[in-house]
Motif scaffolding. Structure first.
Motif, PDB file in Angstrom:
ATOM      1  N   ALA B 544       0.985  -1.377  -0.068  1.00  0.00           N
ATOM      2  CA  ALA B 544       0.072   0.167  -0.075  1.00  0.00           C
ATOM      3  C   ALA B 544       1.174   1.017  -0.183  1.00  0.00           C
ATOM      4  CB  ALA B 544      -0.686   0.270   0.745  1.00  0.00           C
ATOM      5  N   GLY B 545       0.972   2.264  -0.699  1.00  0.00           N
ATOM      6  CA  GLY B 545       1.391   3.440  -0.769  1.00  0.00           C
ATOM      7  C   GLY B 545       1.971   3.427  -2.669  1.00  0.00           C
ATOM      8  N   MET B 546       2.142   2.438  -2.786  1.00  0.00           N
ATOM      9  CA  MET B 546       3.496   1.835  -3.708  1.00  0.00           C
ATOM     10  C   MET B 546       2.121   1.404  -4.888  1.00  0.00           C
ATOM     11  SD  MET B 546       6.966   1.241  -2.245  1.00  0.00           S
ATOM     12  CE  MET B 546       7.927   1.801  -2.004  1.00  0.00           C
ATOM     13  N   ARG B 547       1.153   1.078  -4.136  1.00  0.00           N
ATOM     14  CA  ARG B 547       0.301  -0.742  -4.693  1.00  0.00           C
ATOM     15  C   ARG B 547      -0.301   0.696  -6.168  1.00  0.00           C
ATOM     16  NH1 ARG B 547      -5.050  -2.662  -4.011  1.00  0.00           N
ATOM     17  NH2 ARG B 547      -5.032  -4.051  -5.288  1.00  0.00           N
ATOM     18  N   VAL B 548      -0.426   0.344  -7.253  1.00  0.00           N
ATOM     19  CA  VAL B 548      -1.131   0.432  -8.451  1.00  0.00           C
ATOM     20  C   VAL B 548      -2.541  -0.740  -8.687  1.00  0.00           C
ATOM     21  CG1 VAL B 548      -1.437   1.658 -10.959  1.00  0.00           C
ATOM     22  CG2 VAL B 548       0.445   2.043  -9.166  1.00  0.00           C
ATOM     23  N   ASP B 549      -3.670  -0.394  -8.708  1.00  0.00           N
ATOM     24  CA  ASP B 549      -4.421  -0.647  -8.495  1.00  0.00           C
ATOM     25  C   ASP B 549      -5.006  -0.998  -9.426  1.00  0.00           C
ATOM     26  OD1 ASP B 549      -7.558  -2.149  -7.959  1.00  0.00           O
ATOM     27  OD2 ASP B 549      -7.675  -1.984  -6.117  1.00  0.00           O
ATOM     28  N   MET B 550      -4.423  -2.511 -10.021  1.00  0.00           N
ATOM     29  CA  MET B 550      -4.787  -2.283 -11.538  1.00  0.00           C
ATOM     30  C   MET B 550      -6.214  -2.364 -12.167  1.00  0.00           C
ATOM     31  SD  MET B 550      -3.599  -5.988 -13.495  1.00  0.00           S
ATOM     32  CE  MET B 550      -4.001  -5.985 -15.239  1.00  0.00           C
ATOM     33  N   ALA B 551      -7.198  -3.542 -11.448  1.00  0.00           N
ATOM     34  CA  ALA B 551      -8.675  -2.948 -11.323  1.00  0.00           C
ATOM     35  C   ALA B 551      -9.649  -2.182 -11.469  1.00  0.00           C
ATOM     36  CB  ALA B 551      -9.274  -4.248 -10.691  1.00  0.00           C
ATOM     37  N   ALA B 552      -8.392  -1.228 -10.472  1.00  0.00           N
ATOM     38  CA  ALA B 552      -9.345   0.139 -10.357  1.00  0.00           C
ATOM     39  C   ALA B 552      -8.930   1.254 -11.227  1.00  0.00           C
ATOM     40  CB  ALA B 552      -9.404   0.827  -9.206  1.00  0.00           C
ATOM     41  N   THR B 553      -7.428   0.605 -11.645  1.00  0.00           N
ATOM     42  CA  THR B 553      -6.427   1.827 -12.766  1.00  0.00           C
ATOM     43  C   THR B 553      -7.621   1.817 -14.214  1.00  0.00           C
ATOM     44  OG1 THR B 553      -5.072   2.037 -11.879  1.00  0.00           O
ATOM     45  CG2 THR B 553      -5.048   2.274 -14.065  1.00  0.00           C
TER      46      THR B 553
END
Lengths: 1056, 601
Positions: B544-553
């Motif tokens: 978290a904090g660095m994560r890119v939420d693939m589905a959300a993106t």
């Protein structure tokens, strides 16, 4: 047939018999119908090969041993007659016509038989039936004339025919073996059909097994005309000329309607014209506006400065306001011209037949055509009483020109429906216009394509023939040696000129040339022994060997970028870039030993036994040889005494039974070898980083299977031949079953095992069952003035795959068009069948859509409802696709009606097919809007939500929103392609003999012939007949084939 | 009797003549001829030969090493483009509705495993059977074959994840190898091959198509990056930077010009060539053979792979020339969707990263030397494919036509532009990612800024002062010299085509901010190069904090894209299924009980 009568006669003559008590018998043979003398009648002492032939005046003289009892007279077209000699010294005879040819000599493998003595399933086509059609190829001409033989014709000029005998015996090559005058090669389109004397089709294994590994798909034996001994010179001039025209085309919308269609499409896709929809050509209004120009896009008069025109960078296209009908632009009244001149005749010791033929057939599409020139010389001579020799040679030249692409989305027929109506043929300066204008899709201007391909040609030079010698060794024993040859030289030249008007233009002028040459020779030697024992046992034995070798080589080259496109300038030498070339070759060889025994007892009980042992280069040393046995028996019931009571109405009745095994070796030449090969595309790499060259490497090419061997087919045939009602009605029926074992199947190898061509293994099994019926009735009325005859053939096959591999789920998936597969085959299906979803109508409302099984997001109002076969409420390819149709006909048949009154003759020939279905792939383009091309009127008027519909319940097509789901393979694309076609209608008039004699002519006949006058069919495409394409696994997909044209021909036949 | 005797003699003669019945194939060879140096090299060339996807008639565009479908169209970088009814399988991909029967993944499987890995294993096997090879030669062969095997495995791994069979030259029966693997097993296999290769391959090759030790290390680093194994990737990346001898080319575009193929920045390039006698320039990158501008003035096949509005928006910069991380996609940069070429249109004047107009061609901006982009007339079917031309990077110059793009027929776009598969800019940004992850902010800043600094060196020139291009002259604004630019003064070639700005980061506040900057830089620098989807997939696994939420993106992209087109209506990206492609159904059927399908299919 005539030639063979002659051969037998000669053979008989050359027998040397030295017997005591010889006496001379002489006589005159005439035609019972008209009293004319019959030259060339064979007169034999029954049970021997001793005999002679009649001379020009029908007169014969024969030395007869004292113990001879009976003379046998045989003549083509006449009933064989027997005369008791008794004490007579002069025996005259009036021969009766043999309507159904029981006495005809039928050419079978390496031998001949009388029709009455046949026990295998054999059909013949005679010269007059070959002449009924004007198809350029021999096989095209006999479509519908032979039961059990399914022929589909291509309608391109010079177009060939696909021939399948009694169903599909294999998933591999189903072509029959052709044998022309003893040379095992196909006819193609380079044989002059007018040279054909007879065609024999060996349909079952008991007749075809004599051809061993090559007989499984049936054998077609073509015999050309020879002169007849004792025949006066017979010169015939045959001229015909006419017009060919395509008569049907797709019903497509015009320019204005196309705009409507776009607006319908926008609405279907959820857009609101006038608000958020705009089309480059038809504007952005609430309704479409046809522009005055399409390049510049959508421009109106006054907005375009035409003086800026510059080809090819700045071209200007006016809109075609009424709409270009591309079919009207490419169809034409094509001319057909044929001249055929032949001369034949013979003395008692030599015969000759010469012919020359010129055919010029323009294609129904502009700038396409086919020309053929052939010369033939068939000569035979008897050198001594015990030896004769002969030869046959045909030299031919064929030239196919123009763009002859057929049945594909890139052909001109397809570009005709793929090009929008708003595109004009030419731009404002007369250069071609095309899809370069925005939003025009990516089709090619069909007029331009045909124009640019006008100098394309494919030319074939062929020399085909044989030389033979025949020696009589002892009485009844003869030896024949025949060397056949077939030499081909083929050259093709193809121009690919720049297409600046296209949206995906070719900007470089290119030229490619292709060449191939081939030589095939065969040499067979046979020993034949004919004898009769105790006047009752007829024995005919043949032993033979044959060697065949075939070598072919091919090469080709191409270059692009030429200073000038003048065809005289455009030679490979002056092409500047993209130099390409290729070349390779192939060869195969076959060596065989065979034997055949025909036996009959008093013509009642007939037995035929055949064995052939073949060795083929196509198989590994361990499996090189195989033996193919066959036998058949017949019983001529009408020869029996107990049938005497039926003679009043039954003239002839024979039942036959045959069983045999034959093979199919056409599975490629090199399946036994594992190889690596080079390939500029797949194994070359620019390892040096040059940008413009690559280094060749090697890749695995094929995985060999040294154990591979031929496919073998067991055929069982039960047949019945009958003639009734005083020789007026004949009937022939065959019930048959073919079972193919060791069918070669290219195992689907998991890709992790490599992608080299996977090996063929002998694993599959295929079953075909069916029947063939031939029926004929001939009679006269009004004391012979009125002649009438009807003949019909009906055939049926049912094909079923019994095994493909050890995996019962194994499937052959084929027929891929634009990433969608339409055909498939597996155990239990025919090869192939259509595969896809059941389409159960169009979803009328949102509620209906919600309640339906869901196919991703596709399932919605206005879209197709697909059937949920496994009831899981989801449509998925794995669970809900099924075998949904079949391209195989239930029946095919032909019907000839011949009428004659006095000097007038009349023929009608119908051909039909019932129960076959077709995938109308063209509908994906014109009904469902694939690729922005032309659109059908049906799409405009019958698509869901079309303003032309009063009620969506009447919609036959889904929303015109181009959704993928509508394009999925389904029953929607399957149509009944049954048809009945009046193939030929002909009226002829023969000048009465006394008038032609005044003109110093032997005969003069005029005729008028129309083909394809009508076709009854429910099929909505251009041609229900085109049912086969490429390899059999894609059968029944109509991609837009050349339609069958209508043709009107006037002909003149003149005999000197 | 004499005849009969000779007849029998003939029969015997022929039946004995096995020679007569022996017909060997022409123009091909059996395996044994390759048991030598020349032979093995020829087989190796054959294994390289399919790296460019040049096997188009055996595999289709789904096998492209540029992964334009999986990496770009399935992400937020690009659209399928072209028309709705063309290449239907890609419709399902764009909408994340791939079925197991889709032929695109099937082609990737075939090329990577069926052709690539198989050929390499075959070569390794034959090397083992070959006697008398010099050690040096033999080792080089082994190293190249194992490098290629790793590359093909890596490409399959990108698309199919861990569900691929690990097959070596020692595998007795490849068809029995399951595709279920222990965690990291595929990665370890790939890295093992690359480690072996790196130990043998030279510093530089005289033939640029062959891999160097640096190529092996770079690919190993990229493989580690897929599993976020920064610890393992970092030393490899650092070694390449320190000892590899590679330097950034002066200009961003040097990585996309034929003239600068195999340059100082390149670590491993996929060699593309034309005019070698292969049909349709099949040894150029055939896998992207559909992705050229269609229709009208340029007119090539077939208008696929059009950049997305989302990608264009991502090039927006703020007053400092830095990305607008959070709100870049709230409002679309003005586009000419629905605007006729003849109608007036003003390109936006917002400030953007200069890499935009090298990556994307849009209306009113010069397109290499092809002239000023005419907008809708240059798009195959704008209502479907959107307002942008097919991805520009692999394209070429008009001046190179007929020499470096010589294809005839419909596939005229194929050209000699190499695909820079591994290059120093990759290494810099991956090194920066490692640094960001471990909080080494100066290192991350250094490499990100070096890349941004370079991006400022060359910008698209040619300010168009009219908003309606004259319909009457083509090529309008095209050419290679100023004299060619027949524009009547309405293009000022001394001015930038648009308002460009690219600023340097002064500092990163924390690791998370650094990571975000690195991720953004990777997206922009390598946009449309088929990496985006795979990057989103791995960044989804970051803490978290660095994560890119693939589905959300991707789902946010889908929603916003409806502002431009209707194509994505109803499409949903589902994590847990859509991040890997299905195992081809046909292969599943052929290896029942051996292959296992991906989750969710």
């Amino acid at each position: 047939m005539k030639r063979l009568t002659f051969l037998i006669a000669l053979l008989v003559l050359s027998s040397i018999t030295l017997l005591a008590q010889v006496r001379e018998i002489s006589g005159r043979v005439t035609d019972a119908d008209n009293g004319e003398p019959l030259p060339g009648v064979a007169v034999l002492i029954k049970g021997t090969t001793v005999g002679t032939i009649t001379n020009i005046d029908g007169v014969y003289t024969l030395s007869v041993p004292g113990d001879a009892q009976t003379l046998v007279f045989t003549y083509v077209g006449m009933k064989t007659a027997e005369e008791n000699i008794g004490g007579r010294m002069a025996i005259d005879l009036a021969m009766l016509p043999d309507v159904f040819g029981l006495g005809d000599i039928i050419v079978t493998g390496y031998a001949t038989q009388t029709r009455a003595s046949l026990t295998g399933s054999v059909s013949t086509v005679t010269e007059d039936k070959v002449q009924l059609s004007t198809a350029p190829t021999v096989m095209g001409r006999i479509q519908g004339q032979v039961s059990g033989v399914n022929i589909t014709r291509s309608n391109v000029p010079g177009g060939g025919a696909n021939v399948v005998i009694r169903g599909l015996g294999t998933i591999n090559d189903n072509n029959p073996l052709y044998v022309i005058d003893g040379v095992p090669v196909g006819a193609g389109n380079s044989i002059n059909p007018n040279d054909i004397e007879s065609i024999t089709v060996l349909k079952d294994a008991s007749s075809a097994a004599i051809y061993g590994t090559r007989g499984a798909n049936g054998v077609i034996i073509i015999t050309t005309k020879h002169g007849r001994a004792g025949e006066k010179v017979n010169i015939n001039l045959n001229v015909r000329t006419g017009i060919t025209k395509a008569v049907n085309q797709y019903d497509l919308v015009n320019t204005e309607e196309y705009g409507e269609m776009l607006w319908i499409q926008a609405r279907a896709q959820g857009l609101v014209p006038g608000t958020n929809y705009s089309h480059p050509q038809y504007g952005s209004g609430v309704t479409p506006v046809v522009p005055d120009y399409i390049l510049p896009a959508g421009a109106m008069n006054g907005e375009v400065d035409e003086s800026l025109y510059s080809y090819p960078d700045y071209t200007i296209y006016k809109a075609s306001k009424p709409g270009t009908n591309w079919y009207d632009e490419i169809y034409r009244n094509a001319k057909y011209n044929e001249v055929d001149l032949s001369a034949s005749g013979g003395t008692e010791n030599a015969t000759y037949a010469f012919s020359g033929n010129y055919l010029d057939e323009e294609g129904m599409l502009i700038r396409t055509g086919f020309k053929r020139i052939t010369f033939r010389a068939n000569t035979d001579a008897r050198f001594t009483k015990w030896m004769k020799a002969g030869q046959s040679i045909q030299v031919s030249y064929t030239d196919e020109s123009g763009d002859l692409g057929d049945n594909g989305e890139g052909t001109t027929i397809s570009n005709g429906y793929r090009t929008q109506p708003i595109i004009p043929v030419r731009d404002i300066k007369g250069n071609f216009a095309g899809t370069k204008a925005p939003a025009m899709g990516n089709a090619a201007n069909p007029v331009a394509t045909l124009y640019r391909a006008r100098n394309n040609f494919s030319r074939n030079y062929r020399v085909l023939g044989n030389v033979f010698a025949e020696i009589n060794i002892l009485q009844g024993l003869s030896f024949k040696s025949l060397l056949g040859y077939n030499i081909n030289q083929w050259n093709g030249k193809y121009y690919s000129l720049a297409t600046f008007e296209a949206s995906e233009p070719n900007r470089l002028d290119g030229l490619s040339v292709q060449n191939s040459n081939g030589l095939q020779w065969n040499w067979y030697n046979t020993l034949a022994y004919v004898t009769t024992i105790a006047n009752a046992h007829h024995l005919n034995l043949i032993l033979g060997t044959e060697a065949i070798e075939n070598n072919e080589e091919w090469n080709g080259a191409g270059r692009t970028q030429y200073y000038s496109t003048d065809p005289k300038f455009m030679q490979l030498d002056v092409g500047e870039i993209n130099q390409t070339n290729y070349g390779s070759g192939s060869s195969w060889a076959l060596f065989s030993i065979f034997g055949r025994l025909n036996y009959d007892y008093l013509g009642k009980y007939l037995i035929d036994i055949t064995v052939r042992r073949d060795g083929s280069s196509r198989f590994g040393a361990e499996n090189r040889y195989a033996t193919f046995p066959a036998f058949s028996v017949g019983w001529a019931l009408t020869e029996e005494d107990f049938m005497a009571g039926t003679r009043g109405w039954l003239d002839f009745l024979k039942v036959r039974f045959g069983w045999g095994q034959s093979g199919n070796d056409r599975i490629g030449n090199y399946n036994i070898y594992s190889t690596y090969g080079t390939d500029i595309m797949h194994s070359a790499y620019d390892i040096n980083g040059t940008n413009t060259s690559s280094v060749q490497g090697f890749q695995p090419r094929s995985m060999g299977n040294p154990d591979v061997t031929w496919e073998s087919t067991n055929t069982t045939d039960i047949g019945l031949d009958a003639i009734f009602l005083n020789n007026t009605l004949n009937f022939k029926v065959d019930l048959w079953r073919r079972y193919t074992m060791d069918m070669l199947y290219q195992l689907s190898v998991p890709q992790v095992m490599g992608t080299a061509t996977s090996p063929y293994v002998n694993i599959g099994e295929m079953k075909n069952t069916g029947f063939d019926v031939e029926l004929g009735y001939n009679n006269t009325a009004l004391s012979g003035r009125f002649r009438y005859g009807v003949s019909a053939s009906i055939s049926r096959y049912h094909n079923e795959i019994m095994k493909l591999s050890d995996d019962v789920e194994e499937e052959i998936i084929a027929g891929s068009e634009r990433q969608i597969n339409y055909t498939r085959a597996t155990v239990g299906t025919s090869f192939p069948e259509f595969y896809g979803y059941y389409m159960d109508g169009i979803l009328q409302t949102d509620e209906e859509a919600l309640a339906a099984a869901q196919f991703g997001v596709y399932t919605k109002r206005g879209h197709f409802e697909f059937r949920d076969l496994n009831d899981d409420d989801v449509i998925s390819p794995d669970d809900d696709m099924d075998y949904i149709g079949s391209p195989h006909p239930d029946f095919t048949g032909g019907l000839n009606i011949d009428l004659g009154y006095g000097d007038i003759d009349f023929n009608m020939f119908f051909y039909g097919s019932y129960g076959n279905e077709m995938i109308n792939y063209v509908r994906r383009w014109i009904d469902l809007g694939q690729f922005n091309g032309g659109v059908s009127r049906r799409a405009l008027e019958e698509s869901f939500d079309s303003p032309y519909l009063d009620n969506n319940a009447d919609a036959t097509l889904p929303l015109f929103d181009l959704a993928d789901g509508s394009q999925q393979p389904s029953t929607h694309f399957i149509e009944d392609a049954s048809f009945l076609r009046l193939k030929t209608l002909r009226v002829g008039y023969t000048l009465p003999q006394q008038w032609s004699n005044k003109l110093t002519l032997r005969s003069l006949r005029l005729y008028l012939q129309a083909s394809n006058l009508f076709t009854l069919t429910k099929y909505s495409g251009l041609n229900p007949e085109y049912n086969v394409y490429g390899d059999g696994s894609s059968m029944g997909i109509d991609r837009g084939a050349w339609p069958t044209p209508r043709q009107i021909i006037v002909g003149l036949t003149l005999g000197l | 009797m004499i005849m009969m005797a000779s007849f029998m003699l003939l029969a015997i003669l022929f039946s004995c003549s096995e020679e007569f019945l022996t017909k060997e194939p022409l123009g091909s060879s059996s395996e044994t001829v390759f048991y030598n140096q020349k032979g093995i090299d020829a087989l190796l060339i054959g294994a390289y030969g399919i790296i460019d996807g040049g096997a188009v008639w055996e595999v289709s565009w789904g096998a492209s090493i540029q992964n334009w479908t999986y990496g770009s169209v399935m992400a937020d970088d690009a659209y399928k483009g072209s028309e709705l009814t063309d290449q239907i399988p890609v419709n399902d991909m764009e909408r994340w509705e791939v079925m197991t029967t889709n032929n695109y993944p099937a082609d990737k499987w075939k090329l990577c495993l069926g052709m690539g890995v198989y050929r390499c294993n075959d070569i390794l096997r034959i090397i083992g059977l070959t006697e008398g090879l010099e050690d040096g030669v033999k080792n080089e062969f082994l190293a190249e074959a194992r490098f290629l095997r790793a590359l093909y495995n890596f490409e399959a791994w990108l698309v199919f994840g861990d569900k691929i069979p690990i097959i070596t030259e020692e595998t007795a029966d490849p068809s029995a190898v399951p595709n279920v693997n222990e965690p990291h097993a595929v990665l370890n296999h790939i890295v093992a091959d690359l480690t072996f290769a790196a130990g043998i391959l030279p510093n530089r090759q005289s033939q640029p198509g062959r891999p160097t030790k640096w190529a092996a290390k770079a690919l190993a680093a990229r493989a580690y990056m897929q599993e976020l194994n920064y610890d393992a990737a970092k030393p490899l990346l650092q070694e390449i930077i320190d000892d590899g001898g590679f330097t950034l080319m002066p200009n961003f575009m040097d990585n996309y010009r034929i003239a600068s193929n195999n340059n100082a920045e390149s670590i491993f390039e996929i060699q593309a060539n034309v005019n070698d006698g292969a049909c349709c320039s099949g040894n150029a990158e055939m896998g992207i053979g559909l992705n050229w501008p269609h229709g009208s003035d340029i007119g090539m096949c077939c208008g696929f792979h059009q950049p997305s509005q989302n990608l264009v928006n991502a090039f927006k910069v703020d007053a400092n020339g830095l990305p607008m991380f959070d709100d870049f996609n709230n409002v679309d940069l003005a586009n000419d969707q629905g605007v006729a070429s003849e109608d007036a249109f003003d390109p936006f004047t917002d400030t953007v990263d200069p890499r935009l107009d090298w990556t994307v061609s849009r209306r009113g901006i010069p397109y290499r030397d092809w002239g000023i982009n005419r907008g809708r007339d240059w798009i195959r079917y704008q209502p479907y494919g959107g307002p942008y031309m097919p991805a520009s990077k692999p394209f070429f110059y008009q001046s190179e036509r007929y020499s470096l793009s010589t294809t005839t027929g419909w596939m005229t776009g194929n050209n000699a532009n190499n695909f820079r598969y591994l290059r120093l800019s990759h290494i810099y940004l991956w090194r920066a990612e490692c640094a960001a992850f471990e909080g080494d902010l100066p290192t991350a800043l250094n490499y990100v800024n070096q890349i941004r600094d370079r991006a400022d060196n060359e910008i698209v020139m040619g300010k168009v002062s009219i908003n309606q291009l004259p319909p009457s002259v083509f090529p309008w604004g095209a050419g290679t010299t100023t004299a060619d630019y027949q524009t009547g003064g309405s293009v000022d070639w001394t001015q930038p085509a648009a308002n460009y700005d690219i600023g340097q980061y002064s500092a990163f506040a924390d690791a998370n901010e650094a990571m975000r900057a690195v991720q953004w830089e990777i997206r922009l620098e390598f946009a449309t190069e088929g990496m985006r989807f795979f990057d989103l997939r791995r960044w989804d696994k970051l803490p978290a904090g660095m994560r890119v939420d693939m589905a959300a993106t991707l789902n946010a992209f889908q929603l916003a894209d409806l502002r431009v087109r209707t194509v994505m209506q109803g499409a949903v990206f589902n994590m847990g299924r859509d991040e890997y492609q299905p195992i081809p159904q046909v292969q599943m059927d052929l290896q029942p009980g051996v292959l296992v399908q991906q989750d969710g299919y």
